[in-house]
Design a protein around this motif. Structure first.
Motif, short mmCIF file in Angstrom:
data_model
loop_
_atom_site.label_atom_id
_atom_site.label_comp_id
_atom_site.label_asym_id
_atom_site.label_seq_id
_atom_site.Cartn_x
_atom_site.Cartn_y
_atom_site.Cartn_z
N GLY A 143 2.54 28.91 47.39
CA GLY A 143 3.45 29.42 48.31
C GLY A 143 3.16 31.05 48.69
N HIS A 144 2.84 31.55 47.39
CA HIS A 144 2.49 33.07 47.41
C HIS A 144 1.05 33.32 48.52
CE1 HIS A 144 5.64 34.67 45.36
NE2 HIS A 144 5.37 34.15 44.36
N GLU A 145 0.21 32.41 48.22
CA GLU A 145 -0.98 32.54 48.95
C GLU A 145 -0.80 32.07 50.33
OE1 GLU A 145 -3.78 29.67 46.99
OE2 GLU A 145 -3.80 30.87 45.22
N ALA A 146 0.04 31.07 50.65
CA ALA A 146 0.32 30.88 51.89
C ALA A 146 0.90 32.14 52.61
CB ALA A 146 1.18 29.75 52.13
N SER A 147 1.79 32.58 51.88
CA SER A 147 2.58 33.68 52.38
C SER A 147 1.56 35.29 52.79
CB SER A 147 3.56 34.22 51.41
OG SER A 147 4.26 35.47 51.99
N ASP A 148 0.87 35.14 51.79
CA ASP A 148 -0.22 36.27 51.94
C ASP A 148 -1.11 36.00 53.22
OD1 ASP A 148 0.78 37.75 49.87
OD2 ASP A 148 -0.81 37.02 48.37
N ARG A 154 -0.50 40.92 60.76
CA ARG A 154 -0.72 42.02 60.88
C ARG A 154 -1.81 42.42 61.60
NH1 ARG A 154 0.38 45.08 54.80
NH2 ARG A 154 2.44 44.25 54.63
N TRP A 155 -2.82 41.40 61.18
CA TRP A 155 -4.33 41.53 62.26
C TRP A 155 -3.99 41.25 63.75
CZ3 TRP A 155 -8.21 44.17 61.13
CH2 TRP A 155 -8.47 44.38 59.93
N GLY A 156 -2.83 40.58 63.73
CA GLY A 156 -2.52 40.06 65.25
C GLY A 156 -1.80 41.35 65.92
N ASN A 162 8.07 46.73 54.83
CA ASN A 162 8.84 47.23 56.08
C ASN A 162 8.39 46.14 57.05
OD1 ASN A 162 10.11 48.83 57.93
ND2 ASN A 162 9.52 50.75 56.88
N ILE A 163 9.07 46.34 58.26
CA ILE A 163 8.62 45.76 59.51
C ILE A 163 7.41 46.38 60.13
CG2 ILE A 163 9.45 44.79 61.93
CD1 ILE A 163 12.33 45.37 60.73
N PHE A 164 6.50 45.54 60.08
CA PHE A 164 4.91 46.19 60.20
C PHE A 164 4.84 46.82 61.52
CE2 PHE A 164 0.52 45.67 61.11
CZ PHE A 164 0.02 46.42 60.07
N ALA A 165 5.42 45.91 62.53
CA ALA A 165 5.32 46.52 63.94
C ALA A 165 5.77 47.94 64.13
CB ALA A 165 5.92 45.68 64.80
N SER A 223 14.23 35.29 60.75
CA SER A 223 13.35 35.15 59.69
C SER A 223 12.10 34.98 59.82
CB SER A 223 13.94 33.87 58.77
OG SER A 223 13.52 32.52 59.43
N HIS A 224 11.46 34.83 60.99
CA HIS A 224 10.01 34.54 61.34
C HIS A 224 9.33 35.94 61.61
CE1 HIS A 224 10.31 30.26 60.76
NE2 HIS A 224 11.67 30.39 61.57
N ASP A 225 8.77 36.46 60.80
CA ASP A 225 7.90 37.90 61.15
C ASP A 225 7.46 37.84 62.51
OD1 ASP A 225 9.08 38.81 58.88
OD2 ASP A 225 7.23 39.00 57.83
N THR A 226 6.43 36.91 62.80
CA THR A 226 5.97 36.82 64.15
C THR A 226 6.75 36.87 65.21
OG1 THR A 226 4.42 35.30 63.10
CG2 THR A 226 4.40 35.25 65.57
#
Length: 394
Positions: A8-13, A20-22, A85-88, A151-154
């Protein structure tokens, strides 16, 4: 359980890195395209004025260097606050700098002016600083706990990036006529005379707020056509703004060059004025120096047409064109407006043109309201001197 948690952590990373790259990709693409295809000529004017003509701006190199610099700014901001933090939000200072950099005033007198809406920008910046440095970690944790759309960061980061791109576009210079003017000057500097797409634009004749840029476009187009001997043939195919005095960048003119060398404008006519003078004074002097020069004649004749002075146009015509010459298109169109004057030695000699003018008159008679006449004649006869004479900028 431990294996499932690790997965789960790997998938989250992986998901976090992809998001972030997006954001980096979206910002880089937007910044480069915005600078290269849209704001490049404006920044060229900005740099030219600031450096007093010592340095020049290259659209491609400038877009790349500025984008790289703004990415470094984002990395610096991100490094100042290492908690989650919120990356954007870390891109806001970069978007802000991009917006302010392109907030160039469309005036030759003061290329960069304070705008009242910058107070709103300052308020937004203060709010961003509070959210990013004081509330960011808690807000991020709150969103992660919510089982909802947010809840979806994207979605959240994409929405924020979209809002910041919109913000940049609203703050940056969006004056289309000024953009056209700067693009024309860049094209002329590179020796490219293919500028037709920049010289035709909608211009409200009741709006004098941007007459400097409109008349400058007309002046640059007249210069381009004079070089090829096509001024009397094609000047009114583009949008004509201003008066005859604006056809040259002189003391009584509203037109001017920013990055294009003014000397090049006068070179076509034969000589640059050594002291400030009016357009009429200059043309009289240059006409004496180079008598019977058709380039000078076209400036005089087209000047009369711009001012709608048909009588003076007819009086001036014999000095540069004989009755046996094939006259340029706009001169023939102007003669048709004179009607059946017996004292005119010139014959249009073009049955199709006469038929077109008769159709133009019939369309005018078919509509009562001036707005309808203007629209319907524009649909078929935009680019003719007839349309300019009746409905063009005054």
């Amino acid at each position: 359980m431990s294996a499932w948690n690790n997965r789960g952590h790997e998938a989250s990373d992986i998901y976090s890195k992809t998001m972030r790259w997006g954001c980096y990709f979206i910002f880089s693409l937007f910044s480069f395209l915005y600078l290269y295809f849209y704001q490049g000529p404006v920044l060229a004017a900005f740099q030219h004025v600031l450096s007093e003509g010592v340095t020049s701006y290259d659209n491609l190199i400038g877009a790349i260097l500025i984008t790289v610099f703004l990415l470094l700014v984002q990395l610096a901001v991100k490094g100042l606050y290492r908690k989650k933090n919120i990356f954007a939000l870390s891109f806001y200072p970069s978007f802000l700098l991009l917006a302010l950099l392109t907030n160039v005033n469309a005036s030759i007198g003061a290329i960069y002016l304070y705008q009242h809406y910058l107070l709103v920008v300052a308020l937004i910046t203060i709010i961003w600083a509070i959210v990013y440095f004081k509330l960011g970690n808690n807000l991020y944790a709150f969103i992660q706990r919510r089982s909802s759309f947010l809840s979806h960061d994207t979605w959240l980061n994409t929405a924020l990036m979209s809002l910041m791109m919109l913000f940049t576009g609203l703050v940056g210079n969006g004056n289309d006529i000024f953009h056209n003017r700067m693009k024309i000057e860049q094209e002329l500097m590179q020796g490219n005379a293919d500028i037709e797409k920049y010289v035709t634009f909608a211009y409200d004749k009741t709006d004098t707020a941007d007459i400097e840029n409109g008349s400058s476009v007309t002046m640059l187009n007249a210069h381009r056509l004079a070089k090829s001997g096509q001024m009397g043939e094609a000047l009114f195919k583009g949008t004509v703004v201003g008066r005859s005095t604006d056809l040259l960048p002189l003391a009584d003119s509203k037109s001017a060059c920013v990055i294009y060398n003014t000397d090049s404008v006068f070179k076509v006519l034969g000589a640059k004025p050594s002291v400030p003078m009016s357009t009429r004074q200059y043309l009289k002097i240059i006409d004496k120096l180079y008598p019977n020069n058709k380039v000078i004649g076209d400036y005089m004749l087209c000047g009369h047409l711009v001012d709608r002075r048909l009588d003076k146009f007819v009086d001036c015509l014999p000095k540069y064109y004989s009755p046996t010459d094939t006259l340029p298109l706009h001169y023939r169109e102007a003669l048709l407006l004179m009607g059946n004057r017996k004292d005119l030695a010139y014959q249009v000699g073009d049955e199709q043109l006469a038929a077109d003018y008769a159709a133009f008159v019939e369309i005018e008679k078919s509509y009562q309201q001036a707005a309808h006449k203007r629209l319907k004649t524009w649909e078929r006869y935009a680019g003719t001197y007839w349309w300019y004479y009746k409905y063009g900028s005054k």
